[in-house]
Write an enzyme that holds these catalytic residues in place. Sequence first.
Site, PDB file in Angstrom:
ATOM      1  CB  ALA A 166      29.276 -97.487-101.102  1.00 42.20           C
ATOM      2  N   GLY A 194      31.242-102.382-101.379  1.00 39.57           N
ATOM      3  CA  GLY A 194      31.285-102.121-102.810  1.00 39.57           C
ATOM      4  C   GLY A 194      32.625-102.478-103.443  1.00 39.57           C
TER       5      GLY A 194
END
Length: 708
Positions: free
Chosen positions: A64, A105
């Site tokens: 992320a 992520g």
Amino acid sequence: MGAEPVTRTQRGRIALLTIDNPPVNSLGAAVRRALDRAVAAALADPGTTAIVIAGKGRMLSGGADIREFGKPPAADAPVLPQVIDRIERADKPVVAAIHGTAAGGALELALGCHYRVAAAENTRVGLPEVTLGIVPGAGGTQRLPRTIGVKPALEMMTSGELIAAKRALALGIVDELVAGDVVEGAVTFAEALAAGGKGPRRTREREDKLAEARANPSLIAEFRQQIKRSARGQESPGAVVDCVEAALTKPFDEALAFERATFQRLVASDQSKALRHAFFAEREAAHVKDLPEDTPAAPINRAAVMGCGTMGAGIAITFANAGIAARVLESSPELLEKGIARIRQTYAGMVDRKRLSQDEMDKRLALVAGTTSMADLADADFVVEAIFEDMALKKDVFARLDAACKPAAILATNTSSLDVNEIAAATRRPDRVIGTHFFSPANVMRLVETVRGKATSRETIATSMALAKKLGKVAALVGVCDSFVGNRMYYAYGRQANFLLEEGALPQQVDKAIQDFGFPMGPFATGDLAGVDVGHRIRQQRAAQRAAQGLPPDTRRYSAIADRIAEKGRYGQKTGQGWYRYEKGGRAPIPDPEIEALIAGISKEKGIERRTVTDPEIIERCLYPLVNEGAKILEEGIAQRASDIDVVWIYGYGFPRWRGGPMFWADQIGVQKVYDAMCRLYERDRDWLEPAPLLARLAKEGGTFASV
Ligand code: NAI
């Protein structure tokens, strides 16, 4: 960023989707939007039988975009869980091609894909969210246990550790390792899937590993207990366990919603803010404010270390660990032999604990050579002096080093308190003299205070900062003052801890309060580890120096408890007793009635009536003066920025990272609150407790240290 952060190309009947978002392919809003569209297009294309998702450049993706955390989500882009959900539900097989790093992520994305192929070399995968005070928020806590089993998933996610390709294969995170080009490997893998008529393998539908864990109902409770101690007050590891427990007890979508809610709660928490601050503070510390980014750093191929005692040995190991040859100079053949033996023992200990292979130990030891002749340092690029803490000795040695070493060499001192300018003035190259204050044990502790003298050149600073990085250290640039940033603040803290003993507290109570705050150790256990004699000797030297300079004795409040303990020959762990006593060979501090009596005796001598000291008072009395000293340091320009002070305390002294360091912590609890308390303390006790002008100003203006 290129025009299109995700490109779609066709490889026969395989759609290749490539994330292209330099430098680390972070999964920001634009990437998510583009990836979502590209997946939809590939699914809609009748000519496509399978999909490969890969990353351009150095890695699949670093995860992320941390800068998006805590901000409202972009309205025009799907959130990562949605993107992953659509990939997982796809009716054509989707293969992740992992190379470089797939962290956070990115691994969640890969776990949402149906299969994973990784490059055999240089691949690292993991879910390090916990280190930022959060939990994986895009299905990681649900899909990793389903993929590799509950226990290994808990271990990976609560440590945040990144693991290499081989281990990822053994655990079952990846299905295949590829020796050559990972994209080609993944395309071939996808073609084989399609040819074999193999469809999607959705992680959400994999239940076998969960069933195994359900057969052991105490697993979660035991794990929770196990991590409680190591978490030291940090919330996120426990929250990871909660999410995995949900995986075992709730239907997939419900558990996923629980994970997302936990993520959102934690992202907004003070702990996560503090951990994100620490993450950025560390990176920021590498930047020197008045140093142009293109200042050249000289290559360091040959290092030398002068003095092979506690610090010198650790520093030599640090060089060898980084693959840099280190020549070690001692004052006699016997001492040299002792010093080299110290280095060998440290390595042998690592081999015993399976931290290092014998082969690797031999390779590193071969990089260390000993000498007793300064002439042998002539070809060194960088010399670190780590002899006794004595100005006259250091000046003499620097004058001789200056004569013996090549003109381009940088001469660094590991002094923990002395004036680097005075040491530099003993040479004809003050521009190439600098302080590199390593912390003990130097091969373990990551902090280096890089001390800039008034004549230190930009190149010398750039070279030293770059070298620290190469050595795997975190360097903070500081200016010259007595004891620099860390120890100067430590004295402010330790002094008050000693006063509290005179007033009614006991070492074990102070240590416990400080540990409960989140430090790995309190000041007295630390004293026993470092040696009670060390501080005693320093205080004696300072008093003698003062007298020699014709200055009157310091009349400010002084606690003699530590001196009395040292005078009894109780030097701490090394003598089996100090502030505490220790079982033979043990390291666990045991409260000692003899010390309690000694402390009570001193209170009596001073006419202090002992009283109850509460834990909140301990925190206030020890840590507010610490912040206050930090404020003075900042104001004097000794530290470049408040966050550098935080870095010093997190990496050098174990200040709880999840509190962000002392200056960030002060900002969070409120500068006004710290200032008011300092005023109150000063009113009562005077002496050491005068509020720093900067603290007063920030309190008045409603400012923060972060804004200074
Ligand atoms: P130490 O006493 O363990 O080692 C000093 C070594 O230097 C001894 O082995 C000694 O034989 C050698 N030595 C002395 N004069 C020499 C000379 N003229 N030529 C060659 N070798 C010589 O001391 P330690 O603890 O390693 O400290 C070294 C320096 O590091 C000091 O300046 C100290 O203030 C600083 N320091 C110490 C820390 C600690 O925790 N011990 C932490 C950070 C800095």
